[in-house]
Design an enzyme around this catalytic site. Structure first.
Site, PDB file in Angstrom:
ATOM      1  N   GLY A 195       0.801  -1.213   0.000  1.00 15.44           N
ATOM      2  CA  GLY A 195       0.000   0.000   0.000  1.00 15.44           C
ATOM      3  C   GLY A 195       0.833   1.261   0.000  1.00 15.44           C
ATOM      4  O   GLY A 195       0.409   2.292  -0.518  1.00 15.44           O
TER       5      GLY A 195
ATOM      6  N   GLU B  77       2.422  -8.430  -1.985  1.00 11.98           N
ATOM      7  CA  GLU B  77       1.186  -9.048  -1.506  1.00 11.98           C
ATOM      8  C   GLU B  77       1.093 -10.546  -1.784  1.00 11.98           C
ATOM      9  O   GLU B  77       0.557 -11.308  -0.967  1.00 11.98           O
ATOM     10  CB  GLU B  77      -0.030  -8.338  -2.116  1.00 11.98           C
TER      11      GLU B  77
END
Length: 257
Positions: free
Chosen positions: A108, A131
């Site tokens: 993020g 991720e």
């Protein structure tokens, strides 16, 4: 504001992310980014925004532990869509936004940085989307923005391996504008911001609007699909295992379920 502070000097707002130890992106921090944009949008004393991180990192990623509080795929998709909306607002904001990246911009954190108009980096900074190492996928439009900067092949490699690239490599691949020694990064970023702040606000706003036309319909379709897939993946057994392994600091055992 709990995690964002700023100071304004010579038409430049220098915004600091301060959420130790890693400046992880929580829902509250993303909300504060939106509130920051509200504060600056009609403030004539601000012509350029510069975002950097306090401490060791720009932002080392999303707050994974916070994800454990979410239970349904629909809620995960909604969470992704909310983050995408704020980051899209960053990218289309009528005032230039510069990310000054040291330490790491991961997950993020990189998605936040990619939403800024310009990225200056430390040569040894780490930039990546890890991720998949947790059994997850990016949720804040990272899968759509990254290929626009580095190309589909390099984006695939970064996504599939979860391995970051350095700040110097980020410049080479088009993900960042310039790289500097860590000790001079913020100074160089500030100099750039002040140089841009001398330009006409009307012309800057128009230029940013024109840049948005480079995003075609398939981009927005991809962003929507990413949010939906984000929710589907997050309720899988592999995602639960990946998050738990991250919290327990061990290697995950993925089963494909």
């Amino acid at each position: 504001m709990e995690f964002l502070t700023w100071k304004i000097e010579e038409k430049v707002a220098v915004v600091t992310i301060n959420r130790p130890p890693a400046n992880a992106l929580s829902r509250q921090l993303i909300l504060e980014v939106n509130e920051m944009l509200n504060a600056f949008e009609h403030d004539e004393s601000v012509r350029v925004i510069l975002i950097h991180g306090e401490g060791r990192f720009f932002s080392a990623g999303a707050d994974i532990k916070e994800f454990t509080e979410v239970t349904s795929g629909e809620e995960f998709s909604k969470l992704a869509a909310q983050g995408q909306e704020v980051f899209e607002r960053l990218e289309s904001f009528p005032k230039p936004i510069i990310a000054s990246i040291h330490g790491a911009a991961l997950g993020g954190g990189l998605e936040l940085a990619m939403s800024c108009h310009i990225r200056y980096v430390a040569e040894d900074a780490k930039l990546g989307l890890p991720e998949l190492s947790l059994g997850l996928i990016p949720g804040f439009a990272g899968s759509q923005r990254l290929p626009r900067y580095v190309g589909t092949a390099k984006a695939a490699e970064m996504l599939f391996t979860s391995e970051p690239i350095t700040g110097s490599e980020a410049v080479q691949y088009g993900l960042a504008n310039k790289a500097f020694q860590n000790e001079e990064l913020l100074q160089k970023s500030t100099e750039l911001a002040k140089k841009i702040a001398e330009k006409s606000p009307i012309a800057l706003k128009a230029a940013i609007q024109m840049l948005q036309y480079s995003k075609d319909a398939s981009y927005y379709e991809g962003v929507k699909a990413e949010a939906e897939s984000f929710g589907t993946v997050f309720v899988s057994e592999d995602a639960k295992e990946g998050i738990q392994a991250f919290i327990e600091k061990r290697k995950p055992n993925f089963t494909g379920k």
